[in-house]
Design a protein around this motif. Sequence first.
Motif, PDB file in Angstrom:
ATOM      1  N   UNK A 170      32.627 -71.606  37.882  1.00  0.00           N
ATOM      2  CA  UNK A 170      31.287 -71.698  37.301  1.00  0.00           C
ATOM      3  C   UNK A 170      31.233 -72.401  35.958  1.00  0.00           C
ATOM      4  N   UNK A 171      32.364 -72.619  35.319  1.00  0.00           N
ATOM      5  CA  UNK A 171      32.355 -73.291  34.019  1.00  0.00           C
ATOM      6  C   UNK A 171      31.738 -74.678  34.131  1.00  0.00           C
TER       7      UNK A 171
ATOM      8  N   UNK B   7      24.993 -74.404  28.509  1.00  0.00           N
ATOM      9  CA  UNK B   7      26.307 -74.850  28.029  1.00  0.00           C
ATOM     10  C   UNK B   7      27.093 -73.664  27.478  1.00  0.00           C
ATOM     11  N   UNK B   8      26.456 -72.818  26.701  1.00  0.00           N
ATOM     12  CA  UNK B   8      27.139 -71.635  26.165  1.00  0.00           C
ATOM     13  C   UNK B   8      27.617 -70.730  27.297  1.00  0.00           C
ATOM     14  N   UNK B   9      26.757 -70.503  28.294  1.00  0.00           N
ATOM     15  CA  UNK B   9      27.172 -69.676  29.430  1.00  0.00           C
ATOM     16  C   UNK B   9      28.369 -70.300  30.137  1.00  0.00           C
TER      17      UNK B   9
ATOM     18  N   UNK C  38      35.666 -65.562  29.457  1.00  0.00           N
ATOM     19  CA  UNK C  38      35.656 -64.251  28.812  1.00  0.00           C
ATOM     20  C   UNK C  38      34.891 -63.200  29.601  1.00  0.00           C
ATOM     21  N   UNK C  39      34.298 -63.598  30.714  1.00  0.00           N
ATOM     22  CA  UNK C  39      33.484 -62.678  31.494  1.00  0.00           C
ATOM     23  C   UNK C  39      34.326 -61.916  32.500  1.00  0.00           C
ATOM     24  N   UNK C  40      34.072 -60.650  32.614  1.00  0.00           N
ATOM     25  CA  UNK C  40      34.757 -59.779  33.560  1.00  0.00           C
ATOM     26  C   UNK C  40      33.740 -59.382  34.625  1.00  0.00           C
TER      27      UNK C  40
ATOM     28  N   UNK D 215      21.084 -62.953  31.627  1.00  0.00           N
ATOM     29  CA  UNK D 215      21.610 -62.599  30.302  1.00  0.00           C
ATOM     30  C   UNK D 215      22.186 -61.191  30.301  1.00  0.00           C
ATOM     31  N   UNK D 216      21.524 -60.281  30.997  1.00  0.00           N
ATOM     32  CA  UNK D 216      22.060 -58.915  31.120  1.00  0.00           C
ATOM     33  C   UNK D 216      23.398 -58.955  31.859  1.00  0.00           C
TER      34      UNK D 216
END
Length: 146
Positions: free
Chosen positions: A7-8, A53-55, A61-63, A131-132
């Motif tokens: 997803x990056x 872009x930030x996402x 870093x996302x779990x 966002x949540x």
Amino acid sequence: MKLYEQYTRPFLIAGVLLFLLGLLNGFVLQQFANPRMALSAHLAAMQNALVLVVFGLVQKYLHQTAAAARWCYWLGVYGLYAIWVSLLLAAIWGTSGATPIAGAGFSASAGRENTVNVLLYSGSLAITVCTVLVLRALIGGKQTDT
């Protein structure tokens, strides 16, 4: 391939594309029925692009599970593009129902007002859920690489 790698790049591409569309939108502000709303659409595209872009940059870093990552991506892209499109349509059609300040003095048919409303409100809901999910995944535990 690790989950975050899936997803990056798509998040980054979606963000840079929206940034480009926002720039192009900015070149033709005076061509719209409501130039003030066109400026709002331009600014929304620029800001929304940066969120995408930030996402993309925080993916490692996302779990999260594969399903959560997929939902997060599609909700984020849909939400931020829908908001921009709704404001762009409001600028073209001169709607004002969902945006009474930037749309002051303008009005459009009920169908056009409803189209803008559906896009704006569904986009807002989608990006809020995304966002949540991102926040939950940042706080969460062990990442799943499936």
